[in-house]
Design a protein around this motif. Structure first.
Motif, PDB file in Angstrom:
ATOM      1  N   CYS A  19       0.715  -1.141   0.003  1.00  0.00           N
ATOM      2  CA  CYS A  19      -0.022  -0.089  -0.220  1.00  0.00           C
ATOM      3  C   CYS A  19       0.761   1.227  -0.033  1.00  0.00           C
ATOM      4  N   ASP A  20       2.199   1.276   0.603  1.00  0.00           N
ATOM      5  CA  ASP A  20       2.946   2.411   0.811  1.00  0.00           C
ATOM      6  C   ASP A  20       3.854   2.884  -0.273  1.00  0.00           C
ATOM      7  N   LEU A  23       1.239   1.001  -4.471  1.00  0.00           N
ATOM      8  CA  LEU A  23      -0.129   1.454  -4.891  1.00  0.00           C
ATOM      9  C   LEU A  23      -0.101   2.704  -4.444  1.00  0.00           C
ATOM     10  N   GLN A  24       0.773   3.420  -3.922  1.00  0.00           N
ATOM     11  CA  GLN A  24       0.656   4.836  -3.568  1.00  0.00           C
ATOM     12  C   GLN A  24       1.430   5.647  -4.867  1.00  0.00           C
ATOM     13  N   GLY A  49      -7.761   8.856   0.993  1.00  0.00           N
ATOM     14  CA  GLY A  49      -7.688   7.826   0.272  1.00  0.00           C
ATOM     15  C   GLY A  49      -6.445   6.948   0.505  1.00  0.00           C
ATOM     16  N   HIS A  50      -5.303   7.319   0.905  1.00  0.00           N
ATOM     17  CA  HIS A  50      -4.363   6.534   1.083  1.00  0.00           C
ATOM     18  C   HIS A  50      -4.551   5.820   2.177  1.00  0.00           C
ATOM     19  N   CYS A  51      -4.808   6.354   3.523  1.00  0.00           N
ATOM     20  CA  CYS A  51      -5.188   5.776   4.730  1.00  0.00           C
ATOM     21  C   CYS A  51      -6.294   4.739   4.549  1.00  0.00           C
ATOM     22  N   GLY A  52      -7.123   5.050   3.734  1.00  0.00           N
ATOM     23  CA  GLY A  52      -8.347   4.126   3.470  1.00  0.00           C
ATOM     24  C   GLY A  52      -7.821   2.672   2.914  1.00  0.00           C
ATOM     25  N   THR A  53      -6.954   2.782   2.249  1.00  0.00           N
ATOM     26  CA  THR A  53      -6.296   1.737   1.391  1.00  0.00           C
ATOM     27  C   THR A  53      -5.582   0.747   2.671  1.00  0.00           C
ATOM     28  N   HIS A  54      -4.741   1.557   3.558  1.00  0.00           N
ATOM     29  CA  HIS A  54      -4.211   0.660   4.670  1.00  0.00           C
ATOM     30  C   HIS A  54      -5.177   0.285   5.523  1.00  0.00           C
ATOM     31  N   LEU A  56      -8.232  -0.489   4.924  1.00  0.00           N
ATOM     32  CA  LEU A  56      -8.887  -1.724   4.307  1.00  0.00           C
ATOM     33  C   LEU A  56      -8.215  -3.207   4.481  1.00  0.00           C
ATOM     34  N   ALA A  57      -6.874  -2.855   4.195  1.00  0.00           N
ATOM     35  CA  ALA A  57      -6.070  -4.010   4.280  1.00  0.00           C
ATOM     36  C   ALA A  57      -5.784  -4.471   5.694  1.00  0.00           C
TER      37      ALA A  57
END
Length: 111
Positions: A19-20, A23-24, A49-54, A56-57
């Motif tokens: 994610c970091d 995907l970023q 959006g970035h924090c939401g990806t993390h 969700l993971a």
């Protein structure tokens, strides 16, 4: 499914780096910093959006949505500190990984 603590931490660590980094995008990395409005989008949206990806993971890996919410908040705070140059990239990554250990401990305790 009973997951081991070490297994959860490893998978969350792998997901974190996914994610970091890949995907970023560069646009997200720049746009998420306070005061930055990339393509007219406020920085908070990029950060969310970035924090939401993390988040969700973490929620998917642990099976505990509230740990995803905790990840969202922690990631937001840590990345904001990095953007403001209050902490280094090394400290940023260390704090993120410490959070994964904490989420793993919580997930095993809840199970």
């Amino acid at each position: 499914m009973g997951a081991s603590l070490l297994g959860l931490i490893l998978v969350m660590g792998f997901a974190h780096f996914l994610c970091d980094y890949p995907l970023q995008t560069d646009k997200v990395a720049l746009g998420k910093c306070p005061g930055s409005d990339v393509v007219g989008v406020p920085w908070r949206y990029w950060m969310a959006g970035h924090c939401g990806t993390h988040a969700l993971a973490v929620a998917l890996i642990t099976g505990v949505p509230m740990l995803g919410a905790a990840e969202f908040i922690a990631h937001f705070v840590i990345d904001t500190l990095k953007c403001k140059k209050a902490i280094s990239l090394d400290t940023d990554q260390s704090l993120h990984l410490i959070c994964k250990v904490l989420w793993g401990i919580c997930a095993v305790a809840i199970a």
